[in-house]
Design an enzyme around this catalytic site. Structure first.
Site, PDB file in Angstrom:
ATOM      1  N   PHE A 138       0.879  -1.112   0.007  1.00 46.84           N
ATOM      2  CA  PHE A 138       0.162  -0.199   0.061  1.00 46.84           C
ATOM      3  C   PHE A 138       0.997   1.093  -0.084  1.00 46.84           C
ATOM      4  O   PHE A 138       1.664   1.271   0.800  1.00 46.84           O
ATOM      5  CB  PHE A 138      -0.843   0.154   1.287  1.00 46.84           C
ATOM      6  CG  PHE A 138      -1.764  -1.123   1.032  1.00 46.84           C
ATOM      7  CD1 PHE A 138      -3.007  -0.969   0.350  1.00 46.84           C
ATOM      8  CD2 PHE A 138      -1.934  -2.027   1.926  1.00 46.84           C
ATOM      9  CE1 PHE A 138      -4.016  -2.002   0.083  1.00 46.84           C
ATOM     10  CE2 PHE A 138      -3.016  -3.066   2.017  1.00 46.84           C
ATOM     11  CZ  PHE A 138      -3.856  -2.954   1.010  1.00 46.84           C
ATOM     12  N   GLU A 139       0.482   2.251  -0.901  1.00 48.02           N
ATOM     13  CA  GLU A 139       1.255   3.381  -0.967  1.00 48.02           C
ATOM     14  C   GLU A 139       1.715   4.329   0.421  1.00 48.02           C
ATOM     15  O   GLU A 139       2.425   4.830   0.457  1.00 48.02           O
ATOM     16  CB  GLU A 139       0.714   4.195  -2.234  1.00 48.02           C
ATOM     17  CG  GLU A 139      -0.458   4.900  -1.679  1.00 48.02           C
ATOM     18  CD  GLU A 139      -1.000   5.903  -2.737  1.00 48.02           C
ATOM     19  OE1 GLU A 139      -1.527   5.444  -3.755  1.00 48.02           O
ATOM     20  OE2 GLU A 139      -0.915   7.214  -2.632  1.00 48.02           O
ATOM     21  N   ALA A 140       0.522   3.950   1.303  1.00 49.68           N
ATOM     22  CA  ALA A 140       0.765   4.810   2.548  1.00 49.68           C
ATOM     23  C   ALA A 140       2.122   4.130   3.560  1.00 49.68           C
ATOM     24  O   ALA A 140       2.115   4.677   4.217  1.00 49.68           O
ATOM     25  CB  ALA A 140      -0.462   4.911   3.149  1.00 49.68           C
TER      26      ALA A 140
END
Lengths: 321, 262
Positions: free
Chosen positions: B55-57
């Site tokens: 996940f990019e976060a």
């Protein structure tokens, strides 16, 4: 502890005074987690105006600031609360009504800009956004770009001097003030964040002034026992404010979950001008501080439902559907 | 092995199954909120047990137990290999070339798989504003291949998008190379009507399969550009096992599945 160190701990009201109207600011967190919401409320209550906002994926933090008339310009990649709202309603209205100025980048683009600012270099090269209209279309006018605090160009596309590859150069960001919400800070200012740090590290370290709101303030010895778990050294922090549940209605990993009921209520109200005003009056102008706000949203009874399971870091039984 | 196909499933379930089937075992997957998460979680329980979800976060290779409502959801932390942030994930994983497959969506998708997630009309004076790129432009530029998920409506499938937020094949063969992109590009578009893929020579979208109950003509009529349907077959329906896992393990809270129409 020296008196200078003690001076960093202050109230929200005092800390918010460090952000002047017209300041270039950035807020930590990502869509539905760890935005410094108590601080945002205080900025709205103190009627700050003409803020220049830098973000990657803000959520209701920016949406509320825009709706309350605090923001003049934004440079960002995204504005939404994901599964709760596909777009921030006040952001959408402000853009479609021409009430603010905006410039789009991608998330990677924005965090690279914060990173360049944090490193003290003027630009950073990247391969992202090649082929997109983000690199072709500009939002800011020439007049806006002539402001000495704003980069004179959105970006530059060059051929790499070493490989000849087409590459994009993005201008660095150094904010006047960055505000993040962390789980734990010590009384000197060392910051510890649990879970993902999103872009908080780069946003914090590119700031001229850094304000950290937090769930807990602990003794320096406690954080210094495991320095490898700490994110920001104490001397970069200018102000510390203890605000338990300070990210509500957003989550704070290992402390509490997001508040689906409140978020759905906010997004319903924020779609309508009158209802949004009611929201501001009920939850921001109508309460004097964050404690009163927490009582207003349902107090201990509500907060218990959001409390994170210690092992998982969130509330597994929270009603979300 | 004889496959037992499900009866009485929702369209969103069929789409989640289609998304899962695009993931190969062991691949590194960049997933966004909603259908990509449903698909990636399902794939971990079915055809790609060793796929790595990023996940990019900041969550890298998490083992999801509860469906996240954001890529920054605390739920994405569960048993993750590392917890980091956007700068690290985008630069040392995505830009470095370690994402095998990325999922994308948007308000408009054109014949070359370019996506608009920014606005309709003039950029400086838009008629309609959307949330913006987020990580989607990055995923489109730097994943080894991308899968697009979309609602199939004529206005959402124009010949050219108003604004390219996330580049697909841009203007056709050689478009990505000319733009300076080293790899990547969309390989499939999963919609509520069918699965579309891209012609190897022209890089234009064609109908690869239509969902059970849908006619190729109907897909053509709901597409704003001339769509080649000559190669279309029927989409393989979801199996009973896939639907059971979706409902009981992936989204038992009904966060995305319950709301959706039949």
């Amino acid at each position: 502890m020296t008196s200078e160190v003690e001076d960093k701990i202050m109230t929200l009201r005092e800390a918010a005074k460090l952000v002047l109207s017209g300041a270039h600011i950035s807020l930590g967190g990502f869509t539905i987690q760890r935005h410094p919401m108590a601080f945002v409320h205080e900025l709205i209550r103190q009627k700050r105006r003409n803020l220049h906002f830098y973000g990657h994926s803000p959520g209701g933090d920016l949406d509320m600031l825009i709706g309350a008339g605090c923001v003049k310009r934004v440079e960002l990649a995204y504005e939404a609360d994901e599964a709760f709202a596909r777009i921030g309603p006040r952001f959408r209205r402000a853009v479609e009504g021409g009430l603010i100025e905006w410039e789009d980048y991608s998330n990677f683009g924005m965090v690279q800009r914060f990173a360049a600012g944090a490193m003290g270099i003027p630009f950073i090269p990247t391969r992202t956004m090649l082929g997109s209209d983000i690199i072709k279309k500009e939002g800011f006018s020439k007049k806006t770009r002539s402001d000495s605090k704003i980069a004179p160009k959105k970006l530059a596309v060059i051929n790499c001097p070493f490989t000849g590859d087409k590459i994009i150069l993005l201008p660095a960001i150094q904010t006047d003030v960055t505000i993040i919400h962390a789980q734990v800070v010590d009384a000197q200012g060392t910051v510890r964040i649990y879970g993902q740090n999103f872009g908080d590290e780069q946003q914090a370290k590119c700031a001229k002034k850094l304000i950290v709101t937090c769930e807990e303030i602990v003794e320096p010895e406690e954080l210094r026992e495991y320095p490898e778990h700490n994110l920001i050294p104490f001397f970069r922090v200018n102000a510390i404010v203890k605000v338990p549940y300070g990210a509500h209605p957003y989550a704070c990993y290992r402390y509490y979950d997001y508040d689906p009921e409140f978020l759905r209520m906010y997004h319903k109200k924020a779609k309508n001008d009158g209802a949004f005003k009611e929201f501001l009056n009920d939850y921001i102008f109508g309460v004097s501080d964050w404690e009163e706000y927490l009582t207003k949203i349902g107090g201990d009874k509500k907060l218990r439902t959001l409390k994170a399971d210690r092992k998982l870091g969130y509330a597994p039984r929270l009603k979300r559907g | 092995m004889v496959k037992r196909y499900a009866k009485g499933y929702k369209l969103i379930e069929l789409m989640a199954v289609a998304a899962a089937r695009e993931i190969r075992d062991g691949e590194v997957v960049f997933a966004g909120t909603g259908l990509p998460m449903l698909g990636a979680m399902l794939a971990q329980h079915t055809n790609a047990p060793n796929c790595v979800i990023v996940f990019e976060a900041g969550a890298v290779d998490c083992k999801l137990a509860h469906l996240p409502m954001s890529v920054g959801d605390p739920r994405t932390m569960r048993f993750a290999s590392t917890a980091t942030g956007l700068f690290d994930v985008f630069s040392t994983i995505l830009q470095r070339g370690f994402i095998d497959v990325g999922f994308l969506s948007g308000a408009q998708i054109d014949a070359y798989g370019n996506i608009n997630a920014t606005c309709i009309g003039d950029y400086r004076r838009p008629k309609v504003r959307f949330p913006g790129s987020g990580g989607s432009g990055d995923i489109a530029c730097l994943s080894k291949r991308t899968i697009i998920i979309a609602v199939h409506e004529k206005r959402r499938f124009p010949e050219r998008v108003d604004y390219i937020t996330s580049p697909g094949w841009i203007d056709g063969p050689g478009g990505r190379e000319r733009a300076g992109l080293k790899w990547g590009g969309p390989v499939a578009v999963l919609t509520n009507l069918g699965v579309l893929r891209f012609n190897e020579k022209t890089k234009r979208m064609y109908l690869a399969s239509y969902h059970p109950g849908v006619k190729p003509k109907q897909v053509k009529e709901n597409t704003g550009f001339d769509l080649d349907v000559s190669r279309a077959k029927q989409t393989e329906p979801p199996t009973k096992a896939e639907i059971k896992i979706l409902r009981e393990k992936v989204d038992p809270e009904g966060i995305f599945l319950k709301k959706a129409e039949e």
